[in-house]
Design a protein around this motif. Structure first.
Motif, mmCIF file in Angstrom:
data_model
loop_
_atom_site.group_PDB
_atom_site.id
_atom_site.type_symbol
_atom_site.label_atom_id
_atom_site.label_comp_id
_atom_site.label_asym_id
_atom_site.label_seq_id
_atom_site.Cartn_x
_atom_site.Cartn_y
_atom_site.Cartn_z
ATOM 1 N N GLN A 155 0.829 -1.214 0.000
ATOM 2 C CA GLN A 155 0.000 0.000 0.000
ATOM 3 C C GLN A 155 0.863 1.264 0.000
ATOM 4 N N ARG A 156 2.163 1.100 -0.228
ATOM 5 C CA ARG A 156 3.143 2.195 -0.272
ATOM 6 C C ARG A 156 3.340 2.858 1.095
ATOM 7 N N ARG A 157 3.005 2.145 2.165
ATOM 8 C CA ARG A 157 3.179 2.639 3.526
ATOM 9 C C ARG A 157 4.612 2.378 3.965
ATOM 10 N N LEU A 158 5.243 3.384 4.546
ATOM 11 C CA LEU A 158 6.595 3.248 5.061
ATOM 12 C C LEU A 158 6.533 2.389 6.323
ATOM 13 N N VAL A 159 7.048 1.175 6.242
ATOM 14 C CA VAL A 159 6.891 0.197 7.319
ATOM 15 C C VAL A 159 7.632 0.612 8.590
ATOM 16 N N CYS A 160 8.729 1.315 8.468
ATOM 17 C CA CYS A 160 9.554 1.660 9.630
ATOM 18 C C CYS A 160 9.034 2.857 10.421
ATOM 19 N N GLU A 161 7.951 3.456 9.997
ATOM 20 C CA GLU A 161 7.492 4.716 10.587
ATOM 21 C C GLU A 161 7.420 4.683 12.117
ATOM 22 N N ALA A 162 6.906 3.635 12.697
ATOM 23 C CA ALA A 162 6.785 3.541 14.162
ATOM 24 C C ALA A 162 8.126 3.310 14.848
ATOM 25 N N PHE A 163 9.163 3.031 14.069
ATOM 26 C CA PHE A 163 10.468 2.695 14.633
ATOM 27 C C PHE A 163 11.484 3.833 14.519
ATOM 28 N N VAL A 164 11.077 4.936 13.915
ATOM 29 C CA VAL A 164 12.023 6.031 13.673
ATOM 30 C C VAL A 164 12.541 6.593 14.983
ATOM 31 N N GLU A 165 11.637 6.978 15.862
ATOM 32 C CA GLU A 165 12.064 7.524 17.150
ATOM 33 C C GLU A 165 11.089 7.083 18.228
ATOM 34 N N LEU A 166 11.653 6.593 19.319
ATOM 35 C CA LEU A 166 10.827 6.146 20.437
ATOM 36 C C LEU A 166 10.139 7.329 21.098
ATOM 37 N N PRO A 167 8.981 7.096 21.696
ATOM 38 C CA PRO A 167 8.358 8.162 22.480
ATOM 39 C C PRO A 167 9.221 8.453 23.719
ATOM 40 N N SER A 168 9.047 9.623 24.286
ATOM 41 C CA SER A 168 9.835 9.992 25.470
ATOM 42 C C SER A 168 9.374 9.181 26.685
ATOM 43 N N ARG A 169 10.192 9.197 27.724
ATOM 44 C CA ARG A 169 9.838 8.496 28.963
ATOM 45 C C ARG A 169 8.554 9.064 29.569
ATOM 46 N N SER A 170 8.348 10.370 29.419
ATOM 47 C CA SER A 170 7.134 10.977 29.989
ATOM 48 C C SER A 170 5.888 10.609 29.165
ATOM 49 N N GLN A 171 6.063 10.390 27.861
ATOM 50 C CA GLN A 171 4.931 10.004 27.016
ATOM 51 C C GLN A 171 4.518 8.557 27.229
ATOM 52 N N LEU A 172 5.500 7.675 27.444
ATOM 53 C CA LEU A 172 5.211 6.244 27.539
ATOM 54 C C LEU A 172 6.120 5.589 28.592
ATOM 55 N N PRO A 173 5.925 5.920 29.873
ATOM 56 C CA PRO A 173 6.818 5.406 30.919
ATOM 57 C C PRO A 173 6.804 3.876 31.028
ATOM 58 N N GLU A 174 5.658 3.252 30.713
ATOM 59 C CA GLU A 174 5.567 1.792 30.832
ATOM 60 C C GLU A 174 6.494 1.078 29.839
ATOM 61 N N TYR A 175 6.782 1.724 28.706
ATOM 62 C CA TYR A 175 7.711 1.135 27.734
ATOM 63 C C TYR A 175 9.096 1.002 28.363
ATOM 64 N N TYR A 176 9.527 2.058 29.020
ATOM 65 C CA TYR A 176 10.870 2.074 29.605
ATOM 66 C C TYR A 176 10.967 1.202 30.850
ATOM 67 N N GLN A 177 9.834 0.867 31.450
ATOM 68 C CA GLN A 177 9.832 -0.086 32.552
ATOM 69 C C GLN A 177 9.944 -1.513 32.025
ATOM 70 N N ALA A 178 9.370 -1.768 30.864
ATOM 71 C CA ALA A 178 9.359 -3.116 30.290
ATOM 72 C C ALA A 178 10.607 -3.414 29.459
ATOM 73 N N ILE A 179 11.229 -2.396 28.877
ATOM 74 C CA ILE A 179 12.349 -2.581 27.948
ATOM 75 C C ILE A 179 13.637 -2.052 28.572
ATOM 76 N N ASP A 180 14.627 -2.944 28.712
ATOM 77 C CA ASP A 180 15.902 -2.567 29.328
ATOM 78 C C ASP A 180 16.800 -1.740 28.409
ATOM 79 N N GLN A 181 16.817 -2.079 27.125
ATOM 80 C CA GLN A 181 17.706 -1.410 26.177
ATOM 81 C C GLN A 181 16.887 -0.846 25.011
#
Length: 187
Positions: free
Chosen positions: A73-99
């Motif tokens: 569909q010509r969608r850029l597949v990597c779009e969600a992987f370009v830059e992680l959300p900040s710790r304040s935007q998604l603190p649970e991500y940084y609690q679950a992911i070590d690196q």
């Protein structure tokens, strides 16, 4: 502001807003020829050490294959992987992911020439996609996109390996031919 490639420019060349990186024309030609290999490569035909002396241009080409891949569909597949959300935007991500890892960080390491081998680049890309599968629910778009990015990288790596092997075989054949010519001259 960062664009879809995480570098602030619209052209996707990875050079930032001021176009500070322009590889020499010869390097571009070689890179394009390496991708021209359409022969399916059996992974058992090459070993990781075959890619140990990979040029920086090859590493950038592998990264760009992942970064620029578009689905049917010509969608850029990597779009969600370009830059992680900040710790304040998604603190649970940084609690679950070590690196945490994203394409923006990988691109920065590429620009600073921190990667010496394909395995080093692959390690960070795999960390990024594994993190996505760890945090996101199976079947979600991000989960599925992480699988696609892994597959795209593996295909690109096989194509590059095929080009590396072809060049190595030519060098070996040339060197063997030179040795035979030299031995024949001594008789």
């Amino acid at each position: 502001a960062l664009d879809e490639y995480g570098d602030g420019d619209d052209d996707g060349d990875g050079g930032g807003g001021d176009d500070d990186y322009a590889p020499p024309a010869k390097a571009k030609e070689k890179k394009q020829r390496a991708w021209a290999c359409a022969v399916p490569i059996d992974e058992t035909q090459w070993a990781p050490q075959d890619l140990e002396r990979t040029s920086h241009d090859h590493l950038e080409a592998l990264f760009n294959r992942v970064r620029k891949f578009r689905d049917s569909q010509r969608r850029l597949v990597c779009e969600a992987f370009v830059e992680l959300p900040s710790r304040s935007q998604l603190p649970e991500y940084y609690q679950a992911i070590d690196q945490p890892m994203d394409l923006y960080r990988i691109k920065g390491k590429l620009k600073r020439k921190k990667y010496k081998t394909v395995a080093e680049l692959e390690s960070d890309l795999r960390l990024m996609t594994t993190n996505a599968r760890t945090f996101n629910m199976e079947g979600s778009d991000i989960y599925n996109d992480s699988l696609t990015l892994d597959e795209i990288f593996q295909r690109a790596k096989k194509q590059m390996a095929g080009g590396v092997l072809k060049r190595a075989a030519k060098r070996k054949k040339k060197n063997t031919g030179d040795a035979e010519t030299t031995a024949g001259a001594q008789d």
